[in-house]
Design a protein around this motif. Structure first.
Motif, PDB file in Angstrom:
ATOM      1  N   ILE A  74     182.145 114.742  27.634  1.00  0.00           N
ATOM      2  CA  ILE A  74     182.118 113.302  27.334  1.00  0.00           C
ATOM      3  C   ILE A  74     181.253 113.031  26.104  1.00  0.00           C
ATOM      4  N   ALA A  75     180.098 113.678  25.995  1.00  0.00           N
ATOM      5  CA  ALA A  75     179.247 113.504  24.807  1.00  0.00           C
ATOM      6  C   ALA A  75     179.997 113.938  23.550  1.00  0.00           C
ATOM      7  N   THR A  76     180.738 115.019  23.657  1.00  0.00           N
ATOM      8  CA  THR A  76     181.512 115.514  22.524  1.00  0.00           C
ATOM      9  C   THR A  76     182.575 114.497  22.117  1.00  0.00           C
ATOM     10  N   ALA A  77     183.316 113.999  23.103  1.00  0.00           N
ATOM     11  CA  ALA A  77     184.373 113.026  22.802  1.00  0.00           C
ATOM     12  C   ALA A  77     183.799 111.708  22.276  1.00  0.00           C
ATOM     13  N   LEU A  78     182.607 111.334  22.743  1.00  0.00           N
ATOM     14  CA  LEU A  78     181.965 110.139  22.197  1.00  0.00           C
ATOM     15  C   LEU A  78     181.658 110.327  20.714  1.00  0.00           C
ATOM     16  N   GLN A  79     181.126 111.479  20.367  1.00  0.00           N
ATOM     17  CA  GLN A  79     180.812 111.747  18.959  1.00  0.00           C
ATOM     18  C   GLN A  79     182.068 111.866  18.106  1.00  0.00           C
ATOM     19  N   GLU A  80     183.047 112.579  18.598  1.00  0.00           N
ATOM     20  CA  GLU A  80     184.227 112.882  17.791  1.00  0.00           C
ATOM     21  C   GLU A  80     185.150 111.678  17.591  1.00  0.00           C
ATOM     22  N   SER A  81     185.310 110.854  18.638  1.00  0.00           N
ATOM     23  CA  SER A  81     186.302 109.770  18.540  1.00  0.00           C
ATOM     24  C   SER A  81     185.895 108.502  19.271  1.00  0.00           C
ATOM     25  N   TYR A  82     184.714 108.481  19.828  1.00  0.00           N
ATOM     26  CA  TYR A  82     184.263 107.442  20.751  1.00  0.00           C
ATOM     27  C   TYR A  82     185.295 107.244  21.863  1.00  0.00           C
ATOM     28  N   LEU A  83     185.761 108.378  22.386  1.00  0.00           N
ATOM     29  CA  LEU A  83     186.712 108.434  23.505  1.00  0.00           C
ATOM     30  C   LEU A  83     188.034 107.726  23.191  1.00  0.00           C
ATOM     31  N   VAL A 157     181.135 124.914  20.968  1.00  0.00           N
ATOM     32  CA  VAL A 157     182.593 124.774  21.098  1.00  0.00           C
ATOM     33  C   VAL A 157     183.193 124.185  19.824  1.00  0.00           C
ATOM     34  N   GLN A 158     182.637 123.087  19.350  1.00  0.00           N
ATOM     35  CA  GLN A 158     183.260 122.314  18.272  1.00  0.00           C
ATOM     36  C   GLN A 158     182.980 122.860  16.870  1.00  0.00           C
ATOM     37  N   ARG A 159     181.801 123.424  16.667  1.00  0.00           N
ATOM     38  CA  ARG A 159     181.385 123.937  15.352  1.00  0.00           C
ATOM     39  C   ARG A 159     181.484 122.858  14.276  1.00  0.00           C
ATOM     40  N   SER A 160     180.849 121.748  14.573  1.00  0.00           N
ATOM     41  CA  SER A 160     180.878 120.582  13.693  1.00  0.00           C
ATOM     42  C   SER A 160     179.958 120.753  12.496  1.00  0.00           C
ATOM     43  N   PHE A 162     178.247 118.392  11.606  1.00  0.00           N
ATOM     44  CA  PHE A 162     177.137 117.519  11.993  1.00  0.00           C
ATOM     45  C   PHE A 162     176.643 117.935  13.378  1.00  0.00           C
ATOM     46  N   ALA A 163     176.085 119.122  13.463  1.00  0.00           N
ATOM     47  CA  ALA A 163     175.734 119.751  14.738  1.00  0.00           C
ATOM     48  C   ALA A 163     174.810 118.918  15.616  1.00  0.00           C
ATOM     49  N   SER A 164     173.880 118.212  15.026  1.00  0.00           N
ATOM     50  CA  SER A 164     172.909 117.471  15.836  1.00  0.00           C
ATOM     51  C   SER A 164     173.435 116.119  16.309  1.00  0.00           C
ATOM     52  N   ALA A 165     174.593 115.706  15.862  1.00  0.00           N
ATOM     53  CA  ALA A 165     175.117 114.374  16.172  1.00  0.00           C
ATOM     54  C   ALA A 165     175.434 114.175  17.655  1.00  0.00           C
ATOM     55  N   TYR A 166     175.672 115.238  18.387  1.00  0.00           N
ATOM     56  CA  TYR A 166     176.031 115.105  19.808  1.00  0.00           C
ATOM     57  C   TYR A 166     174.856 114.595  20.648  1.00  0.00           C
ATOM     58  N   ALA A 167     173.644 114.869  20.200  1.00  0.00           N
ATOM     59  CA  ALA A 167     172.444 114.515  20.971  1.00  0.00           C
ATOM     60  C   ALA A 167     172.377 113.031  21.291  1.00  0.00           C
ATOM     61  N   LYS A 168     172.766 112.203  20.356  1.00  0.00           N
ATOM     62  CA  LYS A 168     172.635 110.753  20.556  1.00  0.00           C
ATOM     63  C   LYS A 168     173.579 110.223  21.636  1.00  0.00           C
TER      64      LYS A 168
END
Length: 182
Positions: A74-83, A157-160, A162-168
């Protein structure tokens, strides 16, 4: 070249056996009078975002994964597309599929913004259940993911770029999981 599909996940069967997930993706499903199969919006999300989150969580349940996996996803999907299930004009086939908006990052599509050149076909990746299964399948192959921070597990998993962006998104992801798993 896309990696071979390494999931044993059958999205069509998932929807057949999960009437609430099927309803969440917008398919009319018979239910008891007065009963709603679609989850009510949670945590400030709109209905489409809640439906996508619900599917992400239900896939984890079917795959018998712990809540921690749900929070990372869910954190990943929030960062990537805001679900939001995003199509991409650079991937014309995605524009013909049901979507909640558009994005233009490389050839990325869907709620996890998975690249068609790496993860699968537009049809697969624009399906929230299939995309979730792909994410989880990669997550569980990361050694020690259960002990990693949400950010590090998502990034493995994602190898973004913006690696630290998931934290928020970790706190909000936990809230969404809590509200949809009650």
């Amino acid at each position: 070249m896309p990696l071979a599909d390494d999931t044993a996940f059958d999205a069509a069967q998932f929807y057949e056996t999960h009437s609430r997930a099927n309803a969440a993706r917008g398919v009319l499903v018979a239910s008891a009078p007065g009963a709603s199969l679609v989850p009510k919006p949670v945590a400030g999300l709109n209905q489409a975002q809640t439906n996508n989150a619900f599917i992400v969580i239900e896939v984890a349940r079917q795959m018998q994964l712990p809540e921690r996996a749900m929070v990372v996803a869910i954190a990943t999907a929030l960062q990537e597309s805001y679900l939001r299930n995003l199509a991409n004009p650079k991937v014309p086939a995605s524009m013909k599929l049901p979507h909640d908006g558009t994005g233009t990052d490389y050839d990325s599509v869907g709620i996890f913004q998975q690249r068609v050149s790496i993860w699968g076909t537009p049809e697969q990746l624009m399906d929230p259940a299939f995309a979730s299964a792909k994410f989880y399948n990669r997550l569980v192959k990361v050694d020690g993911w259960q002990r990693m921070s949400v950010t590090n597990a998502a990034q493995a998993v994602q190898r973004s770029a913006f690696a630290s962006a998931y934290a928020k998104h970790a706190t909000m992801a936990q809230r969404i999981v809590d509200e949809l798993t009650d």
